[in-house]
Design an enzyme around this catalytic site. Structure first.
Site, PDB file in Angstrom:
ATOM      1  N   ASP A 169       0.868  -1.181   0.000  1.00  0.00           N
ATOM      2  CA  ASP A 169       0.000   0.000   0.000  1.00  0.00           C
ATOM      3  C   ASP A 169       0.900   1.225   0.000  1.00  0.00           C
ATOM      4  OD1 ASP A 169      -2.548   1.460   0.300  1.00  0.00           O
ATOM      5  OD2 ASP A 169      -1.752   1.968   2.276  1.00  0.00           O
TER       6      ASP A 169
ATOM      7  N   GLU B 200      -1.237  -1.446  -6.002  1.00  0.00           N
ATOM      8  CA  GLU B 200      -2.460  -0.805  -6.460  1.00  0.00           C
ATOM      9  C   GLU B 200      -2.131   0.098  -7.643  1.00  0.00           C
ATOM     10  OE1 GLU B 200      -6.329   1.240  -4.262  1.00  0.00           O
ATOM     11  OE2 GLU B 200      -4.351   1.274  -3.322  1.00  0.00           O
TER      12      GLU B 200
ATOM     13  N   ASP C 140      -3.492   1.385   7.042  1.00  0.00           N
ATOM     14  CA  ASP C 140      -2.580   1.069   5.946  1.00  0.00           C
ATOM     15  C   ASP C 140      -2.239  -0.420   5.898  1.00  0.00           C
ATOM     16  OD1 ASP C 140      -2.542   3.753   5.244  1.00  0.00           O
ATOM     17  OD2 ASP C 140      -0.855   4.191   6.576  1.00  0.00           O
TER      18      ASP C 140
END
Length: 383
Positions: free
Chosen positions: A192, A276, A356
């Protein structure tokens, strides 16, 4: 796989003059070719072919008094400048027709002698070589000292000589490398990316954000203030411009080195890496633009991509709209809302999450599901 190997060059004063001449000639040929095609279009004439363009702006131009100095540099440099123009036009036409995916490509623009970056390219036809003493020999330029930080894996097909805004010279070799698969491992990781921490991993590790630009702001501010006080066109201004460029180059070099080391570590330790697909361009239009650019997410993901392909690892990108932060990694429930100021939250099932770390765990789970589906696994859950 083709990779670029960059090395620092140290040309002598006479060689710097020869390189400046080559930069100027390549830029002139590029601009002449672009102007010829623009004039033909304005007059309603057919598109000037690559062969005809080369004949006009190189072969015939050398025979005129206005462009006779083009003969002072290697012909390969001029041909490669036209090849760059032809590639730019092909990309532009492919973007217009929809054959090229991604953002729209603008038509080619004229090159300026005031550009921060100047470059020329030599192919094997130019017969460049590396001497027995470790120097780079270029036609009509000579033997230049190179700082060899590592060995080339194979004979280079091209070399690009680059001068950056800080006045540094580099040789960029294109070499063919073979894949070097690493021993398989059962470890997988979800990443992340963020601003408070550069990366939070699904195993709970948090990588601090170095903030190279923020840390150098004081030095940059002083250099830019000194530049603003100089008179335009003066020698003091030229020195101040180089000083500012060197400060920015130190920041860029440190950021690149950090991304290389972190990406290499993650690829070495994990069989699969899941990230991502962030909309960096969109985030760069917000008030966080400076911090987003300072983080360098796109550069980091690009390094993960080519290193995964070279070392036999798997890189998976999940959709940017996947609700990784709002989903509970224990029960799968979605929170109604998740403002950015919420760093910890508790799900109805009783699980307490670090925002997170929870997002990284969900990213890894989504990557595993996508990997199973791509390999023919069951998509629909059992009854």
């Amino acid at each position: 796989m083709q990779l670029r190997y960059n090395f620092r060059l140290y040309p002598k004063p006479g060689q710097r003059a020869a390189l400046a001449r080559a930069f100027g000639c390549a830029r002139t040929v590029y601009n002449d070719g672009l102007r010829a095609r623009q004039d033909a279009r304005a007059q309603g004439l057919p598109y000037v072919s690559d062969t005809e363009l080369s004949k006009r702006v190189i072969t015939q131009a050398k025979q005129t008094s206005e462009r006779s100095w083009l003969s002072e540099v290697s012909a390969v440099v001029l041909q490669q400048a036209l090849a760059d123009l032809n590639t730019a036009y092909r990309n532009f036409f492919a973007s217009l027709s929809g054959k090229r995916k991604g953002p729209k490509v603008t038509p080619p623009r004229f090159r300026s002698k005031r550009d921060n970056r100047q470059a020329i390219r030599f192919t094997r036809n130019a017969r460049f070589s590396i001497t027995a003493g470790g120097k780079l020999r270029l036609p009509k330029i000579g033997d230049m000292d190179v700082r060899w930080s590592r060995d080339l894996p194979s004979a280079p097909s091209t070399v690009t000589v680059i001068k950056d805004a800080a006045g540094r010279y580099f040789a960029s070799f294109v070499v063919e490398t073979s894949d070097e698969p690493l021993p398989e491992t059962a470890s997988e990781v979800g990443i992340d990316l963020g601003l408070t921490h550069f990366a939070v991993l699904s195993d709970g590790r948090k990588i601090d954000n170095p903030r190279f630009l923020r840390r150098a702001e004081r030095r940059l501010k002083k250099a830019q203030q000194a530049l603003s006080r100089t008179a335009k066109g003066s020698n003091h201004r030229k020195k101040a411009v180089v000083k500012v460029a060197k400060a920015h180059a130190r920041v860029a070099d440190a950021r690149r080195d950090f991304a290389h080391q972190l990406s290499a570590t993650l690829i070495r330790e994990n069989q699969a890496v899941v990230v991502e697909d962030l909309a960096v361009k969109g985030l760069a239009r917000t008030k966080l633009a400076k911090s987003v650019h300072d983080a360098g997410w796109s550069q980091f993901v690009a390094m993960l991509t080519y290193k995964a392909a070279r070392y036999g690892r798997t890189l998976i990108r999940i959709d940017r709209w996947f609700p990784s932060s709002k989903m509970c990694s224990v029960c799968g429930a979605l929170a109604a809302s998740m403002p950015l100021n919420v760093r910890e939250w508790e799900c109805a099932c009783g699980a307490v999450h670090d925002r997170d770390v929870n997002a990284a765990i969900n990213i890894l789970a989504a990557g595993r599901a996508e990997r199973l589906n791509a390999c023919g696994g069951t998509v629909r859950p059992a009854a």
